[in-house]
Write a protein that holds these residues in place. Structure first.
Motif, PDB file in Angstrom:
ATOM      1  N   THR A  48       0.808  -1.212   0.000  1.00 23.79           N
ATOM      2  CA  THR A  48       0.000   0.000   0.000  1.00 23.79           C
ATOM      3  C   THR A  48       0.849   1.273   0.000  1.00 23.79           C
ATOM      4  O   THR A  48       0.306   2.373  -0.166  1.00 23.79           O
ATOM      5  N   PRO A  53      -4.524   1.076  -1.714  1.00 19.29           N
ATOM      6  CA  PRO A  53      -5.188  -0.203  -1.425  1.00 19.29           C
ATOM      7  C   PRO A  53      -6.556  -0.284  -2.081  1.00 19.29           C
ATOM      8  O   PRO A  53      -7.239   0.732  -2.253  1.00 19.29           O
ATOM      9  N   GLU A  55     -10.446  -1.970  -2.067  1.00 22.33           N
ATOM     10  CA  GLU A  55     -11.412  -2.510  -1.115  1.00 22.33           C
ATOM     11  C   GLU A  55     -11.571  -4.018  -1.272  1.00 22.33           C
ATOM     12  O   GLU A  55     -11.716  -4.741  -0.277  1.00 22.33           O
ATOM     13  N   ASN A  57      -9.340  -6.316  -2.235  1.00 25.88           N
ATOM     14  CA  ASN A  57      -8.225  -7.019  -1.606  1.00 25.88           C
ATOM     15  C   ASN A  57      -8.339  -6.981  -0.092  1.00 25.88           C
ATOM     16  O   ASN A  57      -8.114  -7.996   0.587  1.00 25.88           O
ATOM     17  N   SER A  58      -8.669  -5.826   0.463  1.00 24.07           N
ATOM     18  CA  SER A  58      -8.786  -5.713   1.917  1.00 24.07           C
ATOM     19  C   SER A  58      -9.872  -6.647   2.446  1.00 24.07           C
ATOM     20  O   SER A  58      -9.713  -7.278   3.495  1.00 24.07           O
ATOM     21  N   ARG A  59     -10.961  -6.753   1.720  1.00 30.45           N
ATOM     22  CA  ARG A  59     -12.047  -7.641   2.144  1.00 30.45           C
ATOM     23  C   ARG A  59     -11.602  -9.098   2.113  1.00 30.45           C
ATOM     24  O   ARG A  59     -11.890  -9.879   3.033  1.00 30.45           O
ATOM     25  N   TRP A  61      -8.503 -10.193   2.376  1.00 35.19           N
ATOM     26  CA  TRP A  61      -7.530 -10.407   3.453  1.00 35.19           C
ATOM     27  C   TRP A  61      -8.256 -10.659   4.776  1.00 35.19           C
ATOM     28  O   TRP A  61      -7.856 -11.538   5.540  1.00 35.19           O
ATOM     29  N   VAL A  73      -1.053  -1.384   7.920  1.00 37.16           N
ATOM     30  CA  VAL A  73      -1.079  -0.929   6.535  1.00 37.16           C
ATOM     31  C   VAL A  73      -0.158   0.277   6.376  1.00 37.16           C
ATOM     32  O   VAL A  73      -0.334   1.297   7.060  1.00 37.16           O
ATOM     33  N   ALA A 114      -8.769   0.843   2.858  1.00 40.04           N
ATOM     34  CA  ALA A 114      -8.465   0.195   4.138  1.00 40.04           C
ATOM     35  C   ALA A 114      -9.703  -0.063   4.986  1.00 40.04           C
ATOM     36  O   ALA A 114      -9.639  -0.815   5.971  1.00 40.04           O
ATOM     37  N   LEU A 117     -10.834  -3.610   6.282  1.00 39.26           N
ATOM     38  CA  LEU A 117     -10.025  -4.140   7.382  1.00 39.26           C
ATOM     39  C   LEU A 117     -10.483  -3.550   8.716  1.00 39.26           C
ATOM     40  O   LEU A 117     -10.594  -4.255   9.717  1.00 39.26           O
ATOM     41  N   LEU A 123      -7.659  -4.084  11.275  1.00 40.43           N
ATOM     42  CA  LEU A 123      -6.696  -3.003  11.065  1.00 40.43           C
ATOM     43  C   LEU A 123      -5.936  -2.758  12.350  1.00 40.43           C
ATOM     44  O   LEU A 123      -6.471  -2.215  13.321  1.00 40.43           O
TER      45      LEU A 123
END
Length: 290
Positions: A48, A53, A55, A57-59, A61, A73, A114, A117, A123
């Protein structure tokens, strides 16, 4: 006594993914993260810094990691004053951090990326790693104040790469500055043989969080390739010397993140495994009271 979470500053580093540390059947994107999260409780997202980032990918992860696992992050390069190519910005905006229109859009995209997360409780922190030319002074303090305004309510950690922030009388002023903004100070371990070496001070500036990043002790810091700068294998004795400081930090904050940035081959994961063992953590790296 706060929890101690140990991990590394990447789980997708090219040399790590090609090292054999990930077993057969766990070498795709999902398998790598699930394998890593079964051994450590925290990881830093380095990607990042280079690109905003997403959304999705964050979801993913968040979905692929167990309860209690968190991601630190790293802030996008433009947000910390690093050079940023226009091609990395949304809608081809110019890479001009002085343009409020650019900054507003980049901040919005970063926060949105982010958010999954944060919503999932994954996060751990947003790391603002400032460049070596970011030195103490009125301009830097103004930059930090504007950053604090933009990130109200976020868990923030700040790493300074200019050693003057933590030397001599400036250390007290730096500590007070970060405390005022609710930003967690990042302590570092690195070679102390260079003029640019940041001293290994361990200030506490937030009751919620403290972060220690182990960069390795390569003498090529700041000069060689990325592999040269981070090629370092920690010995148990070097890690053991940090144990009193880590336990003291954990006694003053809710959570302590211990992250290894010597990402060259398996050096970082091996050091994280060794530190986990020395701290008496469970074999799977789950956070427990220090």
């Amino acid at each position: 006594m706060g929890e101690i979470l140990v991990g590394t500053c990447s789980w997708t580093d090219r040399e790590l993914t090609g090292s054999g540390w990930y077993p057969p059947g766990r070498r795709d994107a999902e398998g790598r993260l699930r394998h890593y999260a079964g051994r450590f409780a925290v990881v830093e997202v380095d990607a990042t810094y280079y690109a905003l980032p997403g959304e999705r990918n964050s979801r993913l992860w968040a979905e692929r990691t167990p309860d209690g696992f968190v991601f630190d992050v790293k802030a996008f390069s433009l947000l910390t004053g690093h050079p940023t190519r226009a091609a990395l910005l949304p809608d081809g905006l110019p890479a001009d951090a002085r343009d409020p229109r650019v900054l507003d859009e980049v901040w919005a995209r970063f926060a949105a990326g982010a958010e999954p997360l944060r919503e999932a409780g994954r996060l751990g922190a947003v790391l603002f790693q400032f460049p070596p030319w970011f030195r103490p002074g009125a301009r830097a303090e103004d930059f930090l104040e504007r950053t604090a305004e933009r990130t109200a309510g976020w868990p923030l950690a700040v790493e300074f790469r200019h050693p003057a922030w933590w030397r001599g009388e400036q250390e007290r002023a730096t500590r007070a500055l970060l405390t005022r903004h609710g930003m967690a100070a990042v302590a570092v371990d690195m070679t102390q043989a260079l003029p640019v070496s940041v001293p290994p001070v361990t200030p506490v500036t937030s009751p919620r969080l403290s972060v220690v990043r182990f960069h390795g002790r390569s003498a090529a810091w700041g000069t060689g390739s990325k592999e040269d700068r981070f090629r370092y294998a920690y010995q148990d004795a070097e890690l053991r010397a940090w144990l009193p400081r880590l336990r003291a930090l954990a006694g003053r904050v809710e959570r302590l993140h211990v992250l290894f940035n010597n990402c060259c081959g398996t050096s970082a994961v091996r050091a994280a495994e060794a530190m986990t063992r020395l701290l008496g953590r469970p074999a799977d790296g789950r956070p427990v009271p220090a």
